[in-house]
Design a protein around this motif. Structure first.
Motif, PDB file in Angstrom:
ATOM      1  N   ARG A 120       0.833  -1.208   0.000  1.00 15.78           N
ATOM      2  CA  ARG A 120       0.000   0.000   0.000  1.00 15.78           C
ATOM      3  C   ARG A 120       0.866   1.255   0.000  1.00 15.78           C
ATOM      4  O   ARG A 120       0.513   2.259  -0.608  1.00 15.78           O
ATOM      5  N   ALA A 121       1.973   1.198   0.708  1.00 11.96           N
ATOM      6  CA  ALA A 121       2.901   2.329   0.786  1.00 11.96           C
ATOM      7  C   ALA A 121       4.288   1.796   1.098  1.00 11.96           C
ATOM      8  O   ALA A 121       4.437   0.676   1.614  1.00 11.96           O
ATOM      9  N   GLN A 122       5.293   2.578   0.753  1.00 13.68           N
ATOM     10  CA  GLN A 122       6.672   2.211   1.036  1.00 13.68           C
ATOM     11  C   GLN A 122       7.435   3.455   1.483  1.00 13.68           C
ATOM     12  O   GLN A 122       7.036   4.575   1.155  1.00 13.68           O
ATOM     13  N   PRO A 123       8.530   3.284   2.208  1.00 15.92           N
ATOM     14  CA  PRO A 123       9.332   4.439   2.624  1.00 15.92           C
ATOM     15  C   PRO A 123      10.214   4.973   1.495  1.00 15.92           C
ATOM     16  O   PRO A 123      11.421   5.127   1.638  1.00 15.92           O
ATOM     17  N   ARG A 124       9.604   5.183   0.338  1.00 19.45           N
ATOM     18  CA  ARG A 124      10.261   5.817  -0.807  1.00 19.45           C
ATOM     19  C   ARG A 124       9.165   6.400  -1.678  1.00 19.45           C
ATOM     20  O   ARG A 124       7.990   6.018  -1.577  1.00 19.45           O
ATOM     21  N   LEU A 125       9.515   7.299  -2.559  1.00 21.25           N
ATOM     22  CA  LEU A 125       8.509   8.032  -3.319  1.00 21.25           C
ATOM     23  C   LEU A 125       7.793   7.159  -4.339  1.00 21.25           C
ATOM     24  O   LEU A 125       6.598   7.328  -4.578  1.00 21.25           O
ATOM     25  N   ASN A 126       8.510   6.232  -4.958  1.00 20.39           N
ATOM     26  CA  ASN A 126       7.920   5.420  -6.018  1.00 20.39           C
ATOM     27  C   ASN A 126       7.359   4.128  -5.441  1.00 20.39           C
ATOM     28  O   ASN A 126       8.094   3.186  -5.154  1.00 20.39           O
ATOM     29  N   TRP A 127       6.039   4.095  -5.280  1.00 22.02           N
ATOM     30  CA  TRP A 127       5.384   2.922  -4.710  1.00 22.02           C
ATOM     31  C   TRP A 127       5.119   1.837  -5.747  1.00 22.02           C
ATOM     32  O   TRP A 127       4.561   0.793  -5.415  1.00 22.02           O
ATOM     33  N   SER A 128       5.495   2.076  -6.997  1.00 18.59           N
ATOM     34  CA  SER A 128       5.267   1.057  -8.027  1.00 18.59           C
ATOM     35  C   SER A 128       6.296  -0.066  -7.946  1.00 18.59           C
ATOM     36  O   SER A 128       6.110  -1.123  -8.542  1.00 18.59           O
ATOM     37  N   LYS A 129       7.368   0.155  -7.221  1.00 18.29           N
ATOM     38  CA  LYS A 129       8.427  -0.845  -7.139  1.00 18.29           C
ATOM     39  C   LYS A 129       8.010  -2.010  -6.250  1.00 18.29           C
ATOM     40  O   LYS A 129       7.095  -1.915  -5.447  1.00 18.29           O
ATOM     41  N   GLY A 130       8.739  -3.100  -6.379  1.00 19.84           N
ATOM     42  CA  GLY A 130       8.410  -4.286  -5.618  1.00 19.84           C
ATOM     43  C   GLY A 130       8.864  -4.219  -4.172  1.00 19.84           C
ATOM     44  O   GLY A 130       9.828  -3.516  -3.831  1.00 19.84           O
ATOM     45  N   CYS A 131       8.168  -4.946  -3.320  1.00 21.97           N
ATOM     46  CA  CYS A 131       8.499  -5.002  -1.905  1.00 21.97           C
ATOM     47  C   CYS A 131       8.054  -6.353  -1.355  1.00 21.97           C
ATOM     48  O   CYS A 131       6.869  -6.683  -1.424  1.00 21.97           O
ATOM     49  N   ALA A 136       5.067 -11.502   4.172  1.00 21.28           N
ATOM     50  CA  ALA A 136       4.717 -12.122   2.893  1.00 21.28           C
ATOM     51  C   ALA A 136       5.643 -13.294   2.585  1.00 21.28           C
ATOM     52  O   ALA A 136       5.201 -14.356   2.138  1.00 21.28           O
ATOM     53  N   LEU A 137       6.935 -13.107   2.820  1.00 16.88           N
ATOM     54  CA  LEU A 137       7.888 -14.184   2.561  1.00 16.88           C
ATOM     55  C   LEU A 137       7.620 -15.371   3.479  1.00 16.88           C
ATOM     56  O   LEU A 137       7.646 -16.531   3.035  1.00 16.88           O
ATOM     57  N   ALA A 138       7.337 -15.094   4.743  1.00  9.19           N
ATOM     58  CA  ALA A 138       7.067 -16.187   5.685  1.00  9.19           C
ATOM     59  C   ALA A 138       5.856 -17.003   5.259  1.00  9.19           C
ATOM     60  O   ALA A 138       5.854 -18.236   5.369  1.00  9.19           O
ATOM     61  N   GLN A 139       4.818 -16.337   4.750  1.00  9.65           N
ATOM     62  CA  GLN A 139       3.626 -17.055   4.304  1.00  9.65           C
ATOM     63  C   GLN A 139       3.950 -17.956   3.112  1.00  9.65           C
ATOM     64  O   GLN A 139       3.490 -19.103   3.042  1.00  9.65           O
ATOM     65  N   LEU A 161      12.144 -10.411  -8.603  1.00 13.54           N
ATOM     66  CA  LEU A 161      12.689 -10.244  -7.256  1.00 13.54           C
ATOM     67  C   LEU A 161      14.025  -9.522  -7.238  1.00 13.54           C
ATOM     68  O   LEU A 161      14.403  -8.932  -6.227  1.00 13.54           O
ATOM     69  N   VAL A 162      14.743  -9.575  -8.339  1.00 13.79           N
ATOM     70  CA  VAL A 162      15.977  -8.786  -8.456  1.00 13.79           C
ATOM     71  C   VAL A 162      16.037  -8.199  -9.853  1.00 13.79           C
ATOM     72  O   VAL A 162      15.390  -8.679 -10.778  1.00 13.79           O
ATOM     73  N   GLU A 163      16.819  -7.160  -9.984  1.00 19.43           N
ATOM     74  CA  GLU A 163      17.113  -6.575 -11.286  1.00 19.43           C
ATOM     75  C   GLU A 163      18.609  -6.714 -11.478  1.00 19.43           C
ATOM     76  O   GLU A 163      19.400  -5.929 -10.969  1.00 19.43           O
ATOM     77  N   ALA A 164      19.000  -7.752 -12.157  1.00 20.11           N
ATOM     78  CA  ALA A 164      20.415  -8.128 -12.219  1.00 20.11           C
ATOM     79  C   ALA A 164      21.170  -7.290 -13.232  1.00 20.11           C
ATOM     80  O   ALA A 164      20.709  -7.058 -14.342  1.00 20.11           O
ATOM     81  N   GLY A 174      13.685  -6.517  -0.333  1.00 21.96           N
ATOM     82  CA  GLY A 174      13.502  -7.850   0.222  1.00 21.96           C
ATOM     83  C   GLY A 174      13.573  -8.946  -0.813  1.00 21.96           C
ATOM     84  O   GLY A 174      13.466 -10.127  -0.468  1.00 21.96           O
ATOM     85  N   GLY A 175      13.777  -8.584  -2.074  1.00 21.38           N
ATOM     86  CA  GLY A 175      13.779  -9.582  -3.138  1.00 21.38           C
ATOM     87  C   GLY A 175      14.971 -10.520  -3.090  1.00 21.38           C
ATOM     88  O   GLY A 175      14.829 -11.734  -3.280  1.00 21.38           O
ATOM     89  N   SER A 176      16.146  -9.981  -2.823  1.00 20.45           N
ATOM     90  CA  SER A 176      17.337 -10.830  -2.746  1.00 20.45           C
ATOM     91  C   SER A 176      17.224 -11.805  -1.586  1.00 20.45           C
ATOM     92  O   SER A 176      17.600 -12.974  -1.698  1.00 20.45           O
ATOM     93  N   ARG A 177      16.713 -11.324  -0.444  1.00 22.27           N
ATOM     94  CA  ARG A 177      16.512 -12.202   0.705  1.00 22.27           C
ATOM     95  C   ARG A 177      15.516 -13.308   0.358  1.00 22.27           C
ATOM     96  O   ARG A 177      15.718 -14.487   0.705  1.00 22.27           O
ATOM     97  N   ALA A 178      14.445 -12.936  -0.359  1.00 24.32           N
ATOM     98  CA  ALA A 178      13.438 -13.919  -0.738  1.00 24.32           C
ATOM     99  C   ALA A 178      14.033 -14.982  -1.667  1.00 24.32           C
ATOM    100  O   ALA A 178      13.794 -16.189  -1.475  1.00 24.32           O
ATOM    101  N   LEU A 179      14.816 -14.562  -2.644  1.00 23.83           N
ATOM    102  CA  LEU A 179      15.421 -15.526  -3.563  1.00 23.83           C
ATOM    103  C   LEU A 179      16.354 -16.482  -2.816  1.00 23.83           C
ATOM    104  O   LEU A 179      16.378 -17.686  -3.095  1.00 23.83           O
TER     105      LEU A 179
END
Length: 287
Positions: A120-131, A136-139, A161-164, A174-179
């Motif tokens: 819903r929101a993130q601590p950055r201006l662009n909320w379109s990015k992944g989080c 979520a990862l635990a589920q 999950l990453v942009e290599a 959190g994408g690298s941690r998830a991978l």
């Protein structure tokens, strides 16, 4: 997993009702009805601006599909203009298809398991990015760990999950941690969308490699390839990826070799572009 019966999954993404390609959607629906895949995974961005009329059209189309369907939530699917609803009831407009949202689907020794990457929101201006939040990862990990012995997982998410290999300004948080956690499990691949060009990459993690497969778009918002979806054929523990498109461009020419740091047309030098290189001059207007 049994080697007798291959499994077919159609992987669609970024259909963007409000800026949809109606011919492409009709073609995809007819392909599903005719070929009857074992499952259809739609990895988010059902709408363009999360308007009620866009969701109505998207739900009509999804409910018309003659297949077992699972749907991920994309960044374009959270309320865009109504911030009160975005924070208090962000999935309200999914009600007609709520049984399909983040739905796990078992298919003959394979299980499609969702991973939420929107917020819903993130601590950055662009909320379109992944989080990927810890919750979520635990589920997702709990769902994988609960699978019967021998059942392998395919994880579905909206954002890669990453942009290599890019400048790395907009990594899915959190994408690298998830991978790295997924690499510890029996995960065949992570399916995603968001960037509108297909890809099929192996990404290394401290716990081993993970395969990442991205689908293109079925909307007018093309990047460097025509509209498409992925056909995944799974047999003997292996996934074969075919990028289906109406222009019959070979799969390899449809896939980008890297994942861009945003979901914008690749007009800057060094941005990942597929071999076909059909980059539009401008995005189509959004009304």
């Amino acid at each position: 997993m049994s080697s007798s019966a291959p499994i077919r999954i159609f992987h669609l993404s970024d259909i963007h009702f409000g800026l949809e390609d109606r011919e492409a959607l009709a073609w995809a629906r007819e392909s599903i009805a005719r070929e009857r895949p074992d499952a259809v995974a739609i990895t988010g961005d059902l709408t363009m601006r999360a308007r009620h009329r866009e969701f109505a059209a998207a739900c009509d189309w999804i409910l018309s599909l003659d297949a077992a369907v699972t749907v991920e939530v994309g960044n374009h699917d959270l309320p865009y203009f109504n911030l009160f609803e975005r924070f208090t009831d962000p999935y309200r407009r999914f009600r007609r298809i709520e049984a399909l949202v983040e739905r796990a689907i078992p298919v003959n020794g394979i299980a499609i398991i969702p991973l939420k990457t929107t917020a819903r929101a993130q601590p950055r201006l662009n909320w379109s990015k992944g989080c990927v939040t810890r919750r979520a990862l635990a589920q997702t990990l709990a769902a994988i760990d609960a699978l019967p012995v021998g059942v392998r997982a395919i994880v579905t998410a909206h954002h890669p999950l990453v942009e290599a290999g890019t400048r790395g300004k907009a990594l899915t948080r959190g994408g690298s941690r998830a991978l790295a956690e997924l690499a510890k499990r029996d995960v065949l691949a992570v399916l995603s969308g968001h960037v509108h060009d297909p890809f099929d990459l192996i990404h290394p993690t401290p716990n081993g490699p993970v395969r990442m497969i991205g689908a293109g778009t079925l909307s007018q918002r093309i990047r460097s390839t025509p509209v498409s979806f992925n056909e995944l054929t799974i047999a003997d523990g292996r996934i074969d990826v075919r990028v289906r498109n109406m222009e019959r461009v070979p799969t390899r020419a449809m896939q980008i070799d890297d994942i861009p740091e945003d979901a914008l047309p690749p007009r800057e030098t060094g941005a990942p572009v597929a071999l076909i290189g059909a980059v539009p001059d401008v995005d189509p207007p959004v009304h």
